[in-house]
Motif scaffolding. Structure first.
Motif, PDB file in Angstrom:
ATOM      1  N   ARG A  60      -1.983  13.378  -0.374  1.00  0.00           N
ATOM      2  CA  ARG A  60      -3.232  12.616  -0.417  1.00  0.00           C
ATOM      3  C   ARG A  60      -2.980  11.144  -0.113  1.00  0.00           C
ATOM      4  N   TRP A  61      -1.876  10.611  -0.661  1.00  0.00           N
ATOM      5  CA  TRP A  61      -1.570   9.190  -0.443  1.00  0.00           C
ATOM      6  C   TRP A  61      -1.321   8.915   1.036  1.00  0.00           C
ATOM      7  N   LYS A  62      -0.517   9.776   1.647  1.00  0.00           N
ATOM      8  CA  LYS A  62      -0.181   9.576   3.065  1.00  0.00           C
ATOM      9  C   LYS A  62      -1.421   9.691   3.942  1.00  0.00           C
ATOM     10  N   LYS A  63      -2.339  10.577   3.589  1.00  0.00           N
ATOM     11  CA  LYS A  63      -3.551  10.776   4.390  1.00  0.00           C
ATOM     12  C   LYS A  63      -4.539   9.632   4.225  1.00  0.00           C
ATOM     13  N   ASN A  64      -4.669   9.109   2.996  1.00  0.00           N
ATOM     14  CA  ASN A  64      -5.772   8.198   2.701  1.00  0.00           C
ATOM     15  C   ASN A  64      -5.382   6.749   2.424  1.00  0.00           C
ATOM     16  N   ILE A  65      -4.097   6.495   2.090  1.00  0.00           N
ATOM     17  CA  ILE A  65      -3.762   5.155   1.605  1.00  0.00           C
ATOM     18  C   ILE A  65      -2.661   4.478   2.420  1.00  0.00           C
ATOM     19  N   ASN A 102       0.808  -1.222   0.000  1.00  0.00           N
ATOM     20  CA  ASN A 102       0.000   0.000   0.000  1.00  0.00           C
ATOM     21  C   ASN A 102       0.841   1.272   0.000  1.00  0.00           C
ATOM     22  N   SER A 160      -7.318   6.893  -6.205  1.00  0.00           N
ATOM     23  CA  SER A 160      -7.084   8.171  -5.532  1.00  0.00           C
ATOM     24  C   SER A 160      -7.363   9.361  -6.447  1.00  0.00           C
TER      25      SER A 160
END
Length: 244
Positions: A233-238, A137, A213
């Motif tokens: 965005r990746w760090k926050k959601n994935i 991930n 995303s």
């Protein structure tokens, strides 16, 4: 996104069910020396010649479209690995070229690579592949070096410069210019480490997670901040952002 593709041709080794990774490389203006360098490097890598990897070029510059395809028809027909070249009907910018190439790919794992990045370690792909398997991930980048063996990219963070007292966001490459041994000493021999953000120069990730995303935001146009935006965005959601 598919409606922006004008041509789509494959060369060399046929893509097969064994192909697990697509390397997506956008092309704009300069291309000849870079593609020659890739052929020299990738042809010596068993992962490529065994059909595990397909290389996809995305021509984001109509002015070079004919030259690239003519060169490919001469030099890539007998290529030892699978190459696919798609061209876009007009210049759409880095982020959209990447989005379209990733969407058109047929593998779950994607490696996004700038055209001027040249692998020098013969085992680079195996190490990247292993890191991806362990961290499915994560958004992942290998350490990028200049020719003099100093650090070009080992993660970045969000900073601000000021113009007329107004804060303007910018990407800060806080490790840039360090000697390699200084960097490794700083991270105390770790094989991988977490960072606040990653450059889009070379990224490995899950295709489904990237597209889910929303991919790169096309609002950034010709490019510069889409990698920072994706990182946040990746760090926050994935998941995590890793350098190895």
């Amino acid at each position: 996104w598919p409606s922006w593709i004008r041509q789509d041709h494959s060369f060399g080794l046929l893509n097969s069910a064994h192909t697990k990774t697509t390397i997506v490389i956008p092309l704009f203006r300069l291309w000849h020396d870079f593609m020659q360098g890739h052929v020299a490097s990738f042809s010596l890598n068993p992962a490529f010649t065994d059909g595990l990897v397909q290389v996809m070029y995305v021509i984001d510059d109509p002015s070079i479209e004919n030259d690239v395809f003519n060169w490919a028809r001469i030099h890539l027909q007998e290529c030892l690995y699978s190459t696919r070249i798609i061209s876009l009907s007009r210049n759409l910018g880095f982020g959209m070229a990447c989005n379209i190439g990733i969407s058109a790919s047929q593998t779950e794992r994607i490696v996004l690579m700038n055209s001027d990045v040249m692998p020098i370690d013969p085992g680079w792909f195996n190490e990247l592949n292993q890191c991806c398997k362990i961290n499915p991930n994560a958004l992942i980048s290998p350490l990028l070096l200049y020719e003099n063996n100093t650090v070009q990219h080992a993660g970045m963070c969000l900073g601000f410069s000021y113009s007329q007292s107004m804060p303007i966001p910018c990407n800060l490459h806080h490790m840039k210019g360090l000697a390699l041994n200084q960097l490794l000493k700083y991270f105390n021999g770790l094989d991988q480490w977490k960072v606040p953000a990653l450059s889009g120069a070379l990224l490995a990730f899950s295709r489904n997670l990237f597209l889910g995303s929303g991919g790169f935001d096309p609002i950034f146009g010709s490019g510069d901040f889409e990698d920072l935006d994706l990182s946040l965005r990746w760090k926050k959601n994935i998941g995590e952002l890793l350098i190895y």
